[in-house]
Write a protein that holds these residues in place. Structure first.
Motif, PDB file in Angstrom:
ATOM      1  N   ALA A 139       0.893  -1.311   0.144  1.00  0.00           N
ATOM      2  CA  ALA A 139       0.030   0.066   0.051  1.00  0.00           C
ATOM      3  C   ALA A 139       0.988   1.282  -0.117  1.00  0.00           C
ATOM      4  O   ALA A 139       2.075   0.927   0.528  1.00  0.00           O
ATOM      5  CB  ALA A 139      -1.065  -0.009   1.371  1.00  0.00           C
ATOM      6  N   ASP A 140       0.418   2.249  -0.332  1.00  0.00           N
ATOM      7  CA  ASP A 140       1.137   3.747  -0.347  1.00  0.00           C
ATOM      8  C   ASP A 140       0.192   4.678   0.534  1.00  0.00           C
ATOM      9  O   ASP A 140       0.324   5.917   0.183  1.00  0.00           O
ATOM     10  CB  ASP A 140       1.126   4.067  -1.962  1.00  0.00           C
ATOM     11  N   ASP A 141      -0.425   4.044   1.508  1.00  0.00           N
ATOM     12  CA  ASP A 141      -1.303   4.854   2.265  1.00  0.00           C
ATOM     13  C   ASP A 141      -0.405   5.443   3.635  1.00  0.00           C
ATOM     14  O   ASP A 141      -1.133   5.813   4.537  1.00  0.00           O
ATOM     15  CB  ASP A 141      -2.591   4.120   2.685  1.00  0.00           C
ATOM     16  N   LYS A 152      -5.953   7.653   5.415  1.00  0.00           N
ATOM     17  CA  LYS A 152      -7.061   6.895   4.986  1.00  0.00           C
ATOM     18  C   LYS A 152      -6.417   5.685   4.445  1.00  0.00           C
ATOM     19  O   LYS A 152      -5.566   5.611   3.500  1.00  0.00           O
ATOM     20  CB  LYS A 152      -7.866   7.772   4.024  1.00  0.00           C
ATOM     21  N   GLN A 153      -7.121   4.573   4.855  1.00  0.00           N
ATOM     22  CA  GLN A 153      -6.533   3.115   4.588  1.00  0.00           C
ATOM     23  C   GLN A 153      -6.804   2.783   3.010  1.00  0.00           C
ATOM     24  O   GLN A 153      -7.985   2.948   2.699  1.00  0.00           O
ATOM     25  CB  GLN A 153      -7.148   2.147   5.459  1.00  0.00           C
ATOM     26  N   GLN A 154      -5.895   2.412   2.180  1.00  0.00           N
ATOM     27  CA  GLN A 154      -6.079   2.114   0.959  1.00  0.00           C
ATOM     28  C   GLN A 154      -6.741   0.618   0.763  1.00  0.00           C
ATOM     29  O   GLN A 154      -6.445  -0.226   1.473  1.00  0.00           O
ATOM     30  CB  GLN A 154      -4.609   2.037   0.119  1.00  0.00           C
ATOM     31  N   LYS A 155      -7.563   0.502  -0.019  1.00  0.00           N
ATOM     32  CA  LYS A 155      -8.135  -0.821  -0.339  1.00  0.00           C
ATOM     33  C   LYS A 155      -7.702  -1.540  -1.406  1.00  0.00           C
ATOM     34  O   LYS A 155      -7.330  -0.808  -2.461  1.00  0.00           O
ATOM     35  CB  LYS A 155      -9.816  -0.605  -0.500  1.00  0.00           C
ATOM     36  N   PHE A 156      -7.914  -2.610  -1.450  1.00  0.00           N
ATOM     37  CA  PHE A 156      -7.268  -3.609  -2.431  1.00  0.00           C
ATOM     38  C   PHE A 156      -8.327  -4.531  -3.035  1.00  0.00           C
ATOM     39  O   PHE A 156      -9.175  -4.953  -2.202  1.00  0.00           O
ATOM     40  CB  PHE A 156      -5.947  -4.387  -2.126  1.00  0.00           C
TER      41      PHE A 156
END
Length: 123
Positions: free
Chosen positions: A30-32, A119-123
């Motif tokens: 992730a890039d968050d 903000k958490q990145q979603k996959f």
């Protein structure tokens, strides 16, 4: 950890902080801003005292709900290797005899953390 093991840290090496990427179950990164941390300190301690120090730490960790996953004493060397994991918080602990001579390593590795406000990145 040093307090419970009754050792003094910070003589020649460390503390060392290693921040790393969090890798998902499908190798995604992730890039968050989330990260994992490994924090390592070293105690200069006569080698024949390593086992006793690790035993004290093991007792304290157990009292705090940390599960000991491996504890190996090698009195003939003498040296010790201890691995532990907290079941709920998911952090890992290592205490072991390392080089240079008369050095006891104390290390904690965290699971992934997301910085406050990110903000958490979603996959």
């Amino acid at each position: 950890m040093a307090h419970y093991a009754e050792v003094e840290i910070g003589h020649q090496f460390g503390p060392l902080e290693n921040f790393g990427d969090c890798v998902g179950k499908h190798d995604e990164v992730a890039d968050d801003g989330r990260y994992r941390l490994t924090y390592t300190v070293y105690a200069k301690l006569p080698r024949d005292q390593h086992i006793a120090a690790a035993r004290k730490l093991r007792t304290a960790l157990k009292a705090h709900g940390v599960g000991i996953t491996d504890f190996t004493e090698r009195p003939e060397k003498p040296e010790v290797i201890m691995y532990a994991r907290h079941p709920r918080e998911k952090f890992f602990v290592v205490a072991d005899t390392v080089k240079p001579p008369n050095t006891l390593r104390l290390e904690v590795s965290t699971p992934c953390f997301l910085p406050p406000g990110a903000k958490q990145q979603k996959f």
